[in-house]
Each structure stands twice: as structure tokens, then as C-alpha cells.
Design an enzyme around this catalytic site. Sequence first.
Site, PDB file in Angstrom:
ATOM      1  CE  LYS A   1     -22.695  38.797 -27.524  1.00 29.67           C
ATOM      2  NZ  LYS A   1     -21.385  38.842 -26.889  1.00 29.67           N
TER       3      LYS A   1
ATOM      4  CD  GLU B   1     -23.799  56.225 -24.588  1.00 29.75           C
ATOM      5  OE1 GLU B   1     -22.814  56.900 -24.949  1.00 29.75           O
ATOM      6  OE2 GLU B   1     -24.852  56.744 -24.192  1.00 29.75           O
TER       7      GLU B   1
ATOM      8  CB  CYS C   1     -15.624  54.940 -24.965  1.00 28.75           C
ATOM      9  SG  CYS C   1     -16.374  55.124 -23.354  1.00 28.75           S
TER      10      CYS C   1
ATOM     11  CD  GLU D   1     -12.788  53.881 -30.387  1.00 27.32           C
ATOM     12  OE1 GLU D   1     -13.385  52.993 -31.020  1.00 27.32           O
ATOM     13  OE2 GLU D   1     -13.223  54.375 -29.336  1.00 27.32           O
TER      14      GLU D   1
HETATM   15  P1  NDP Z   1     -17.754  45.565 -30.218  1.00 25.08           P
HETATM   16  O1  NDP Z   1     -18.726  46.417 -30.941  1.00 25.08           O
HETATM   17  O2  NDP Z   1     -16.874  44.669 -30.994  1.00 25.08           O
HETATM   18  O3  NDP Z   1     -18.496  44.630 -29.164  1.00 25.08           O
HETATM   19  C1  NDP Z   1     -19.387  45.117 -28.224  1.00 25.08           C
HETATM   20  C2  NDP Z   1     -20.452  44.072 -27.950  1.00 25.08           C
HETATM   21  O4  NDP Z   1     -21.221  43.872 -29.136  1.00 25.08           O
HETATM   22  C3  NDP Z   1     -19.895  42.705 -27.568  1.00 25.08           C
HETATM   23  O5  NDP Z   1     -20.738  42.103 -26.628  1.00 25.08           O
HETATM   24  C4  NDP Z   1     -19.951  41.962 -28.901  1.00 25.08           C
HETATM   25  O6  NDP Z   1     -20.014  40.568 -28.761  1.00 25.08           O
HETATM   26  C5  NDP Z   1     -21.257  42.495 -29.435  1.00 25.08           C
HETATM   27  N1  NDP Z   1     -21.435  42.343 -30.869  1.00 25.08           N
HETATM   28  C6  NDP Z   1     -20.502  42.189 -31.841  1.00 25.08           C
HETATM   29  N2  NDP Z   1     -21.108  42.095 -33.050  1.00 25.08           N
HETATM   30  C7  NDP Z   1     -22.434  42.179 -32.840  1.00 25.08           C
HETATM   31  C8  NDP Z   1     -23.574  42.153 -33.666  1.00 25.08           C
HETATM   32  N3  NDP Z   1     -23.479  42.007 -34.990  1.00 25.08           N
HETATM   33  N4  NDP Z   1     -24.799  42.282 -33.099  1.00 25.08           N
HETATM   34  C9  NDP Z   1     -24.925  42.440 -31.776  1.00 25.08           C
HETATM   35  N5  NDP Z   1     -23.880  42.454 -30.925  1.00 25.08           N
HETATM   36  C10 NDP Z   1     -22.648  42.345 -31.451  1.00 25.08           C
HETATM   37  O7  NDP Z   1     -16.915  46.558 -29.319  1.00 25.08           O
HETATM   38  P2  NDP Z   1     -15.729  46.185 -28.336  1.00 25.08           P
HETATM   39  O8  NDP Z   1     -16.129  45.089 -27.411  1.00 25.08           O
HETATM   40  O9  NDP Z   1     -14.494  46.023 -29.125  1.00 25.08           O
HETATM   41  O10 NDP Z   1     -15.657  47.499 -27.421  1.00 25.08           O
HETATM   42  C11 NDP Z   1     -14.854  48.565 -27.725  1.00 25.08           C
HETATM   43  C12 NDP Z   1     -15.655  49.685 -28.347  1.00 25.08           C
HETATM   44  O11 NDP Z   1     -16.647  50.123 -27.428  1.00 25.08           O
HETATM   45  C13 NDP Z   1     -14.832  50.902 -28.664  1.00 25.08           C
HETATM   46  O12 NDP Z   1     -15.180  51.402 -29.921  1.00 25.08           O
HETATM   47  C14 NDP Z   1     -15.230  51.888 -27.570  1.00 25.08           C
HETATM   48  O13 NDP Z   1     -15.034  53.220 -27.916  1.00 25.08           O
HETATM   49  C15 NDP Z   1     -16.656  51.533 -27.364  1.00 25.08           C
HETATM   50  N6  NDP Z   1     -17.114  51.998 -26.054  1.00 25.08           N
HETATM   51  C16 NDP Z   1     -17.969  53.075 -26.011  1.00 25.08           C
HETATM   52  C17 NDP Z   1     -18.393  53.582 -24.807  1.00 25.08           C
HETATM   53  C18 NDP Z   1     -19.347  54.731 -24.768  1.00 25.08           C
HETATM   54  O14 NDP Z   1     -20.035  54.862 -23.775  1.00 25.08           O
HETATM   55  N7  NDP Z   1     -19.442  55.564 -25.788  1.00 25.08           N
HETATM   56  C19 NDP Z   1     -17.942  53.004 -23.531  1.00 25.08           C
HETATM   57  C20 NDP Z   1     -17.064  51.882 -23.688  1.00 25.08           C
HETATM   58  C21 NDP Z   1     -16.668  51.402 -24.921  1.00 25.08           C
HETATM   59  P3  NDP Z   1     -18.673  39.674 -28.916  1.00 25.08           P
HETATM   60  O15 NDP Z   1     -17.784  40.084 -27.805  1.00 25.08           O
HETATM   61  O16 NDP Z   1     -19.191  38.291 -28.798  1.00 25.08           O
HETATM   62  O17 NDP Z   1     -18.112  39.983 -30.273  1.00 25.08           O
END
Ligand code: NDP
Length: 487
Positions: free
Chosen positions: A173, A246, A280, A377
Site C-alpha cells: 500500500k 520506522e 526522516c 517533527e
Molecule cells: P503517514 O503515516 O501519514 O503515511 C504513511 C503511509 O501510511 C501512507 O501510505 C498512508 O496512506 C498510510 N496510512 C495512513 N493512515 C493509515 C492507517 N490508519 N492505517 C494504515 N496505513 C495508513 O506518513 P507520511 O506519508 O506523512 O510520511 C512521513 C512520515 O514518515 C514522517 O513522520 C517521517 O519521519 C516518516 N518516515 C520515517 C522513516 C524511517 O525510516 N524512520 C523514513 C521515511 C519517513 P495515505 O497516503 O493514503 O494516507
Amino acid sequence: MKRFGLFIGGKWVFPSSGKYFPSLNPATEKPIARFASGSEHDVKHAIDVAEAALPKWKNVPAPKRGQILLKFAGLLRQDKESLAKLVSTEMGKVLPEARGDVQEAIDIAEYMAGEGRRLFGHTTPSELQNKFAMTIRVPLGVCSLITPWNFPLAIPAWKTMPALVCGNTVVFKPSSDTPMCAARFVELLAKAGVPKGVVNMVTGPGEQIGKELVSNPKVRGVSFTGNKQTGEWIVKNAGIKKVGLELGGKNAIIILDDADLGLALKGVVWGAFGTAGQRCTAASRVIVSQEVQKEFEKMLVKKTSSLRLGPGTNPSTDVGPLINKKAVEKVHYYTELGLSEGAKLLTGGKPGKGKGFFYEPTIFSEVSPKMRIAREEIFGPSLSIISASGVEEAIKIANSIEYGLSSSIYTRDISNAFRAIEGIEAGITYVNSSTIGAEVHLPFGGVKGTGNGAREAGIEGINEFSETKTVYIDFSGKLQRAQIDTD
Ligand code: NDP
């Protein structure tokens, strides 16, 4: 405009909702293509298909699975430039970084292809005679892989490659902000020879389809990269299955008074404003020794003011757009918050003018570690400068947050470097280098609010996607009782 369905069982299928959503170019706000808005019903179907494909796939010898990954790496390499353009167009990062995104996917595919000929277990002596003891790796089963938008090829590859080489099948997803990159990703996997049903992709709002992906009992592993709130929700809803998280970061660069300030400057600019701060591992705090603070700030403001905002695909751009309007609003909210908290704005602080989701690289000084801009963040081009009296105080400030992903120290003193290596609470510490720049053969992940102990990439990526089975082979021909028949 081109329309994509859901990729299930090796073909594109219509979503049961009949609905589609656009993916926008963040530099122009124009739609690139439309993507299926999947439903819970579609997710269930994809999970069933992945489950049906599992017995055959896990019986393909691991070296053969590895060969398919190697072919996939070759296809990525062949298409590197067009994929990089796509990453830059859909996600916004500048072209050299977009090439890096593709390269990271190639690297992990090649690394995990090699794992097909390792997937090592252990052998160890038994405490009894004529008895052999070992461990082997077995796949988890069906895995849900949920990814963000900031590395639209690399992160899906970081999860899919180890999942596949270990013999799992997958429901993927991607973020709703970068479904086009995901569509190219699954098409190339199919072209490389991944059998039908082994990798399935469902697009659509995570809030609607997430529950099924995470809580369906047929799913045995969930691997998620995204923000902390979503991660916490996933842990609560997954039930008893293996979950890898992560999550976010609030990464600090420490600059001591003996540092090479020119080198530190390059590291801070790259760490804070590379990918427009949307990594991140981005550096969002600089903790600097009072003795050199003024000099360093002067250098930093001069360099940052010269950065050019623009579309990532434009070769003269230094800083591309943010991912969407909400991200611009979030960064601006924190700018206003910083001002109201009493921080001093040194440069930036405004959204770009006209079309596109741009935000000026922003630097705050006179930030105290207690301010929210220093703890939360922001995930954009916003940097807080905090002063410290020396290495011990700098480490204390670095640790005064809920996250623990990346960290860095600039110093010429080896003992201070080791104090930081041992003292900073983070999954990654760099010495005389920025907070970003992970390599795929080393483990990646964080401590505290950044994750739940899982690590991606390297051999730890294999641990995430396999179970250990312990095997005893008794060839004594008699009953031997461990802990009892030991004489
Ligand atoms: P989100 O948590 O908003 O989204 C990540 C994914 O989760 C998307 O595919 C999103 O779908 C999906 N999602 C949202 N809600 C749900 C749910 N209830 N159940 C299952 N899946 C869900 O994060 P962002 O896309 O905004 O990414 C940025 C974040 O990711 C930052 O906090 C960053 O620090 C972190 N990050 C961490 C990394 C690491 O390795 N530690 C690396 C890269 C980023 P949809 O887009 O449809 O909402």
C-alpha cells in the site's frame, strides 16, 4: 488522463468503489494520472490472492528468488533516468536526489538478491551425543507493506526485496501522494518475473483501507514507515503478528568549538534542506558550542539564502517543493509557533509565491530545547539552532526529545566523538558527516519514539521478514532427554 486500477494477481483490476483520485505534481499542482481508490473489500481480495500464491512462492529455491530480484535491479538500472524523472515529478525532490532514490532501490535489490544464496541460520553443538542442532529461516507468510511518499521507490524496495527473498507474498500500500512511482515499481517487478499474486498493490486512503491491511488475520507481518501517530495506531490494531515500524525523527547535528566549520556548514545545509527537509533523517536541530555559534550562524544564513527554490526537474534548483498543500501549512504553522515561542527567525519563514507547494528554507536561532519547534517533527525545511556549553550539555539536549533516529557530531576530538557515539540515544550516529546518507548493507532504524526495535536493510532486513525455526535431529536411535540424560 491515464487511469490505474489496483494491481492484484498480476493484472490491473477495477476498484470495487469505482472511484479514482489524482496524483499531483507538487511543483505545478497539475495532476499526473488517476489512481484507484481501493476499499476494504479490495484489500481482502488482495490478501486472499497473496495467500493463494504463498505455497508455490515459498517453495521456489531462495537463490532463484534472488535471481528475480537481480533481474529487477537490472531493469531499474536500465530505466534509471526515466524513473528518476518520475520520482522528481511526482514527489518533488531534485533530480540528483531522485537518481539516488532509484539507486537505493537498485542497491537493496542487489544486496537482497545475494541473500538468496545465504539466508543463513546457525548450527551449534547439541548437549547430547548423536544429536544435531540448527536454525533455519522460514517466511512469515502474507505481509502488508505500507510506505510513505518521501522515498517513493527506495522505501518500497527496502521492504519488498527482503520480503520476497525470504519467500513471503506481499500486499503493498503506497502513499496516496506517490502512487505513480508505485505503479511503475510493481510493473517492473512483474517484468522481472515475480509470479502473479506474489506482489499485489492496493492504492487508496490509508485511513480507510489501513484497518484491513493491518488486522486481517491472514496477514502475518506488517512493515510500516510513516509518522508516529499512524505507527501507534497500527500497533494497537495489528494483534499478534510481527510488526516493524520506522517512524519520525527530530535529528540533531552537534557542532563543537573544535569542529571544521566549513565542513559542518556543508553537512547542515545538506541535512536540513536536502529533499526540502522531508527525510526522516533530516537535520532539524543544530546544537552548537556557544564559542562558535555567531560565526557559524553567519555562514549558515549566507549559504541558505543563496539556495534556489524550484521544480525538482529543473537542473538549477537546489530545493524542490514540499509534497502537498497540507505540508506547506504545517511548516508555516511551526514558523508562526516558533515566533510566538520567542525564537529568532534568521532567514526564510514564508511559503513560495504562485503555483506549487514551495516553502523557503527557514532557520530559527535562540531556540530553547523546551520549545515545541525544537521537539516536534516538522518534516520540512525548518531548522532550529540551540546553543550548548560543551559536549555533555549538547548530548543532553540531543536526547531531550521523544524520537531517536539519526544524529551527528562535528569535532576534531576523538574522545568527544566517542562520547557522542555512546551517549546519543539514536539508531544512527555520524561523525563529521550529516544526519543523512544510509547505505543499504547497514541496518537502518531508530530508538525511542522512532520505532519498535525493528531495523531495515542489511541482514536485519532479513530478520524483519523471516521467522527462525529451531531444528533438532537426533540420530542416536534412542530416547535422549535434554537436561536429564546429560552424564
Ligand atoms: P503517514 O503515516 O501519514 O503515511 C504513511 C503511509 O501510511 C501512507 O501510505 C498512508 O496512506 C498510510 N496510512 C495512513 N493512515 C493509515 C492507517 N490508519 N492505517 C494504515 N496505513 C495508513 O506518513 P507520511 O506519508 O506523512 O510520511 C512521513 C512520515 O514518515 C514522517 O513522520 C517521517 O519521519 C516518516 N518516515 C520515517 C522513516 C524511517 O525510516 N524512520 C523514513 C521515511 C519517513 P495515505 O497516503 O493514503 O494516507
